[in-house]
Design a protein around this motif. Structure first.
Motif, mmCIF file in Angstrom:
data_model
loop_
_atom_site.group_PDB
_atom_site.id
_atom_site.type_symbol
_atom_site.label_atom_id
_atom_site.label_comp_id
_atom_site.label_asym_id
_atom_site.label_seq_id
_atom_site.Cartn_x
_atom_site.Cartn_y
_atom_site.Cartn_z
ATOM 1 N N ASP A 5 -16.809 -17.544 23.844
ATOM 2 C CA ASP A 5 -17.025 -16.267 22.599
ATOM 3 C C ASP A 5 -18.009 -15.274 23.464
ATOM 4 O O ASP A 5 -18.607 -15.333 24.186
ATOM 5 C CB ASP A 5 -17.297 -16.842 21.608
ATOM 6 C CG ASP A 5 -17.336 -16.075 20.309
ATOM 7 O OD1 ASP A 5 -16.761 -15.066 20.479
ATOM 8 O OD2 ASP A 5 -17.826 -16.555 19.350
ATOM 9 N N ARG A 6 -17.911 -14.067 22.454
ATOM 10 C CA ARG A 6 -19.057 -13.134 22.884
ATOM 11 C C ARG A 6 -19.458 -13.006 21.517
ATOM 12 O O ARG A 6 -18.864 -12.344 20.454
ATOM 13 C CB ARG A 6 -18.288 -11.876 23.511
ATOM 14 C CG ARG A 6 -17.909 -12.114 24.902
ATOM 15 C CD ARG A 6 -17.944 -10.883 25.633
ATOM 16 N NE ARG A 6 -18.416 -9.583 25.565
ATOM 17 C CZ ARG A 6 -19.863 -9.082 25.790
ATOM 18 N NH1 ARG A 6 -20.437 -9.838 26.434
ATOM 19 N NH2 ARG A 6 -20.231 -7.998 25.540
ATOM 20 N N VAL A 7 -20.785 -13.177 21.181
ATOM 21 C CA VAL A 7 -21.319 -13.092 19.868
ATOM 22 C C VAL A 7 -22.191 -11.848 19.794
ATOM 23 O O VAL A 7 -22.993 -11.601 20.606
ATOM 24 C CB VAL A 7 -22.207 -14.366 19.652
ATOM 25 C CG1 VAL A 7 -22.892 -14.367 18.047
ATOM 26 C CG2 VAL A 7 -21.664 -15.670 19.837
ATOM 27 N N GLY A 8 -21.712 -10.977 18.920
ATOM 28 C CA GLY A 8 -22.382 -9.595 18.965
ATOM 29 C C GLY A 8 -23.990 -9.730 18.266
ATOM 30 O O GLY A 8 -23.951 -10.203 17.073
ATOM 31 N N LEU A 9 -24.661 -9.207 19.232
ATOM 32 C CA LEU A 9 -26.401 -8.950 18.872
ATOM 33 C C LEU A 9 -26.811 -7.868 19.207
ATOM 34 O O LEU A 9 -26.844 -7.738 20.381
ATOM 35 C CB LEU A 9 -26.991 -10.418 19.182
ATOM 36 C CG LEU A 9 -26.806 -11.801 18.725
ATOM 37 C CD1 LEU A 9 -27.122 -12.708 19.743
ATOM 38 C CD2 LEU A 9 -26.917 -12.172 17.432
ATOM 39 N N GLN A 10 -27.560 -7.227 18.236
ATOM 40 C CA GLN A 10 -28.308 -6.014 18.565
ATOM 41 C C GLN A 10 -27.646 -4.843 19.561
ATOM 42 O O GLN A 10 -27.999 -4.553 20.696
ATOM 43 C CB GLN A 10 -29.545 -6.388 19.360
ATOM 44 C CG GLN A 10 -30.721 -7.169 18.445
ATOM 45 C CD GLN A 10 -31.727 -7.653 19.313
ATOM 46 O OE1 GLN A 10 -31.779 -8.696 20.135
ATOM 47 N NE2 GLN A 10 -32.849 -6.859 19.193
ATOM 48 N N GLY A 11 -26.333 -4.532 19.206
ATOM 49 C CA GLY A 11 -25.536 -3.606 19.683
ATOM 50 C C GLY A 11 -25.013 -4.299 21.149
ATOM 51 O O GLY A 11 -24.184 -3.325 21.566
ATOM 52 N N ILE A 20 -27.419 -20.546 17.571
ATOM 53 C CA ILE A 20 -26.259 -19.940 17.840
ATOM 54 C C ILE A 20 -25.375 -20.620 18.721
ATOM 55 O O ILE A 20 -24.112 -20.950 18.703
ATOM 56 C CB ILE A 20 -26.347 -18.593 17.796
ATOM 57 C CG1 ILE A 20 -26.712 -17.897 16.726
ATOM 58 C CG2 ILE A 20 -24.958 -17.973 18.289
ATOM 59 C CD1 ILE A 20 -27.439 -16.456 16.785
ATOM 60 N N LEU A 21 -26.070 -20.779 19.973
ATOM 61 C CA LEU A 21 -25.433 -21.429 21.113
ATOM 62 C C LEU A 21 -24.808 -22.927 21.023
ATOM 63 O O LEU A 21 -23.816 -23.145 21.277
ATOM 64 C CB LEU A 21 -26.529 -21.229 22.286
ATOM 65 C CG LEU A 21 -25.850 -21.812 23.760
ATOM 66 C CD1 LEU A 21 -24.683 -20.983 24.189
ATOM 67 C CD2 LEU A 21 -26.908 -21.760 24.757
ATOM 68 N N VAL A 22 -25.589 -23.599 20.335
ATOM 69 C CA VAL A 22 -25.190 -25.062 19.781
ATOM 70 C C VAL A 22 -24.171 -24.954 19.147
ATOM 71 O O VAL A 22 -23.230 -25.610 19.165
ATOM 72 C CB VAL A 22 -26.709 -25.715 19.186
ATOM 73 C CG1 VAL A 22 -25.994 -27.256 18.507
ATOM 74 C CG2 VAL A 22 -27.576 -26.010 20.217
ATOM 75 N N CYS A 23 -24.124 -24.383 17.868
ATOM 76 C CA CYS A 23 -23.027 -23.927 17.004
ATOM 77 C C CYS A 23 -21.755 -23.533 17.507
ATOM 78 O O CYS A 23 -20.998 -24.277 17.390
ATOM 79 C CB CYS A 23 -23.232 -23.072 15.810
ATOM 80 S SG CYS A 23 -24.749 -23.694 14.722
ATOM 81 N N ARG A 24 -22.009 -22.602 18.650
ATOM 82 C CA ARG A 24 -20.717 -22.183 18.985
ATOM 83 C C ARG A 24 -20.287 -23.114 20.282
ATOM 84 O O ARG A 24 -18.897 -23.104 20.277
ATOM 85 C CB ARG A 24 -21.028 -20.794 19.804
ATOM 86 C CG ARG A 24 -19.711 -20.179 20.294
ATOM 87 C CD ARG A 24 -18.920 -19.808 19.067
ATOM 88 N NE ARG A 24 -17.630 -19.424 19.475
ATOM 89 C CZ ARG A 24 -16.467 -20.459 19.607
ATOM 90 N NH1 ARG A 24 -16.816 -21.450 19.605
ATOM 91 N NH2 ARG A 24 -15.489 -19.726 19.811
ATOM 92 N N ALA A 25 -21.059 -23.783 20.861
ATOM 93 C CA ALA A 25 -20.736 -24.929 21.875
ATOM 94 C C ALA A 25 -20.072 -26.138 20.832
ATOM 95 O O ALA A 25 -18.781 -26.633 21.264
ATOM 96 C CB ALA A 25 -21.876 -25.620 22.468
ATOM 97 N N THR A 34 -22.751 -13.645 25.725
ATOM 98 C CA THR A 34 -21.488 -14.047 26.316
ATOM 99 C C THR A 34 -21.916 -15.714 26.220
ATOM 100 O O THR A 34 -22.773 -16.103 26.893
ATOM 101 C CB THR A 34 -21.184 -13.589 27.556
ATOM 102 O OG1 THR A 34 -21.135 -12.303 27.587
ATOM 103 C CG2 THR A 34 -20.043 -14.181 28.084
ATOM 104 N N VAL A 35 -20.879 -16.594 25.705
ATOM 105 C CA VAL A 35 -20.994 -18.045 25.736
ATOM 106 C C VAL A 35 -19.737 -18.386 26.601
ATOM 107 O O VAL A 35 -18.815 -18.143 26.030
ATOM 108 C CB VAL A 35 -21.041 -18.599 24.425
ATOM 109 C CG1 VAL A 35 -20.951 -20.022 24.293
ATOM 110 C CG2 VAL A 35 -21.846 -17.909 23.518
#
Length: 159
Positions: free
Chosen positions: A105-111, A78-83, A115-116
């Motif tokens: 971005d802030r990628v929602g995970l587990q509630g 996910i971090l690679v894709c967002r970068a 933060t990227v």
């Protein structure tokens, strides 16, 4: 090269020819295999699955071999894709990021949310982000091939 099965990580699914496809290190890599298996940190009655990169020095299996829980492997993806997504439009910024808003971005995970952001604590960020962007661009074909493959498999899985 055969991945060892007598160590604490117990391989179940393996790629024993990883050195042939290890990106720019292909055919000249110390990363000899990848495996998904039972984690080395498992306690009695508790079973975690992990991914492991098996590195070989030419004489023995390296202590630099890495083992990660599967969710961390996916979090890194996910971090690679967002970068990669960020750097598609980063040219619009003088320093390749918005210095007023370094959070990408802030990628929602587990509630909560992952933060990227650009690491503004890095005192050489202006130089390092240019080098990072250049390397990401130069590896575009390698990364793109893997992302397309990942996308295809995710679609086959219904995602």
């Amino acid at each position: 090269m055969r991945i060892p099965t007598n160590l604490k990580h117990k391989p179940v699914i393996v790629c024993e020819n990883y050195e042939n496809v290890d990106g720019r290190y292909a055919y000249n890599s110390d990363a000899k295999g990848l495996s998904l298996g039972l984690a080395q940190w498992n306690d009695r009655g508790k079973v975690d699955i992990s991914a492991k990169v098996w590195r070989y020095t030419g004489e023995k299996w390296s202590r630099q071999s890495e083992e990660l829980p599967l969710h961390r492997v996916l979090d890194l993806a996910i971090l690679v894709c967002r970068a990669k997504l960020h750097f598609q439009d980063a040219y619009r910024y003088e320093k390749l990021y918005d210095t007023e808003k370094p959070v990408i971005d802030r990628v929602g995970l587990q509630g909560d949310a992952m933060t990227v952001s650009v690491c503004t604590e890095n005192e050489k960020i202006d130089e390092d982000i240019k080098l990072f962007s250049q390397a990401l661009s130069e590896d575009g074909e390698l990364i793109g091939e893997r992302l397309r493959t990942l996308s295809r498999i995710l679609k086959e899985m219904g995602y």
